[in-house]
Write an enzyme that holds these catalytic residues in place. Structure first.
Site, short mmCIF file in Angstrom:
data_model
loop_
_atom_site.label_atom_id
_atom_site.label_comp_id
_atom_site.label_asym_id
_atom_site.label_seq_id
_atom_site.Cartn_x
_atom_site.Cartn_y
_atom_site.Cartn_z
N GLY A 126 0.79 -1.22 0.00
CA GLY A 126 0.00 0.00 0.00
C GLY A 126 0.82 1.26 0.00
N CYS A 127 2.12 1.14 -0.21
CA CYS A 127 3.01 2.29 -0.05
C CYS A 127 3.75 2.56 -1.35
CB CYS A 127 4.01 2.04 1.08
SG CYS A 127 5.19 3.37 1.30
N GLY A 128 3.67 3.80 -1.82
CA GLY A 128 4.40 4.17 -3.02
C GLY A 128 5.68 4.91 -2.73
N CYS A 130 7.82 3.88 0.18
CA CYS A 130 8.72 3.09 1.01
C CYS A 130 10.04 2.84 0.28
CB CYS A 130 8.09 1.75 1.34
SG CYS A 130 6.59 1.90 2.32
#
Length: 288
Positions: A126-128, A130
Site C-alpha cells: 500500500g506504499c508508493g 517506502c
C-alpha cells in the site's frame, strides 16, 4: 462485487479446482453466521516479496501480487524515472524462489539507480514511497503533460460500469485494486490488478509501454484514492487524465494542476468531481 462466503466444500471428495488466476491462493476457512458454522475453502489474493534487480544489482523489494510481474518491472522502471524511455529496457526475466520472486531488468548499465546500498526499506503493497532515502527523491518536478483528446460526455461512467466485469482477481477475493486504460469514449482496453494500488498502476503502465500504446490517446481509471504518487506516475508517462473512485489528496491536486493533468475523483454513476484542468472533459448534460 464479491459476495462472501464464496466457498467450496472440502469434504465433497472432489479434487481441488485449478487455480483460476495467477495471484490467488486457496485456504480453508470457517464462517460463523446467524448461529451456524460453515466449513469450506476460500480464494485469497497472494501478497509476496518481489525483488527488483537492475543489471544484476538489487534495488528494492516490493510487496505485490505475483502476477504480471514483467509488466510491473516495465511500469515501475518508467514511472519511477529509473530508465529514460522504454527502449532502455533490453529484457526482463522473472524467477520464482521459495522466498518470493526475483525480477531482473537488463538496461545495459543505463538504469538511473544509486550506486550505493539498496533501498533501506522494503516497499509495502500500500506504499508508493517506502524505500526512498532522500527528500529530493519524493517530490521531483514533472514536465507538463501534453494536451490530448477531449473525453466523451459519458466516458467516465461507461468505463466505471464496465470495470467491475474486468477484475477477475477482485471478483474472487474482494481484496484487490485495479487500474484500467480506457479510450476517450470510455471503452476499457486494458486492466491490471494488484493488492497495492501503485503496483496495479505500474502493471498497467508497463503493459501499455510494452505494447507501444500512445499514452496521449486515453485515460486511466483507478479503483483507489488518487495519491500524489499516482499523479506523478501518470504524469511522468504523459497521461493527460487520471480518474479515481475515491478522493485525491491535496498534494495530488496541486501536482496535477502544476503538471497540466486532469484529475477526477469520487467517480460514481452519473457523477464525478474534477479537481484540475477540466477542459479535457465535456460538460454533463444539464450542467449549470
Amino acid at each position: 462485487m464479491r459476495t462472501f462466503p464464496k466457498l467450496s466444500d472440502p469434504g465433497s471428495g472432489s479434487e481441488p479446482r485449478a487455480m483460476p488466476n495467477p495471484g490467488l491462493a486457496r485456504r480453508a476457512v470457517t464462517v460463523h453466521e446467524a448461529g451456524t458454522v460453515q466449513h469450506g475453502d476460500d480464494w485469497l489474493v497472494e501478497e509476496a516479496p518481489v525483488e527488483l534487480r537492475y543489471d544484476g544489482e538489487n534495488f528494492a523489494v516490493m510487496m505485490a501480487t505475483p502476477a504480471d510481474l514483467e509488466d510491473f518491472a516495465w511500469g515501475f522502471s518508467l514511472s519511477e524515472g529509473l530508465v529514460s524511455d522504454a527502449g532502455a529496457i533490453r529484457g526482463v526475466a522473472v524467477r520464482e524462489l521459495l522466498e518470493g520472486h526475483v525480477v531482473d531488468i537488463d538496461t545495459g548499465g543505463t538504469a538511473l539507480v544509486d550506486a550505493g546500498p539498496a533501498r533501506l526499506l522494503p516497499g509495502r503493497s500500500g506504499c508508493g514511497l517506502c524505500g526512498s532515502r532522500r527528500l529530493e527523491d519524493v517530490l521531483r518536478p514533472m514536465p507538463p503533460v501534453p494536451d490530448g483528446p477531449m473525453l466523451g460526455r459519458d466516458a467516465l461512467g461507461r468505463a466505471l460500469a464496465a470495470l467491475a466485469q474486468r477484475q477477475p482477481l477482485n471478483g474472487s477475493t474482494g481484496a484487490v485494486h485495479a487500474a484500467a486504460w480506457a479510450s476517450p469514449d470510455g471503452e476499457i482496453l486494458r486492466v491490471r490488478e494488484d493488492v497495492g494500488r501503485h503496483n496495479a498502476l505500474d502493471k498497467l503502465l508497463g503493459a501499455l509501454c510494452r505494447e507501444g500504446v500512445d499514452l496521449r490517446g486515453g485515460f486511466v481509471l483507478a479503483t483507489s484514492r488518487a495519491s500524489y504518487e499516482m499523479v506523478t506516475k501518470a504524469a511522468r508517462l504523459g497521461i493527460g487524465l487520471l480518474a479515481a473512485i475515491s478522493a485525491p489528496t491535496a498534494l495530488a491536486v496541486e501536482l496535477a494542476r502544476a503538471g497540466n493533468l486532469t484529475l477526477a475523483g469520487f467517480v460514481r454513476p452519473g457523477r464525478y468531481v474534477v479537481y484540475s484542468h477540466p477542459g479535457r472533459l465535456q460538460a454533463q448534460q444539464g450542467s449549470r
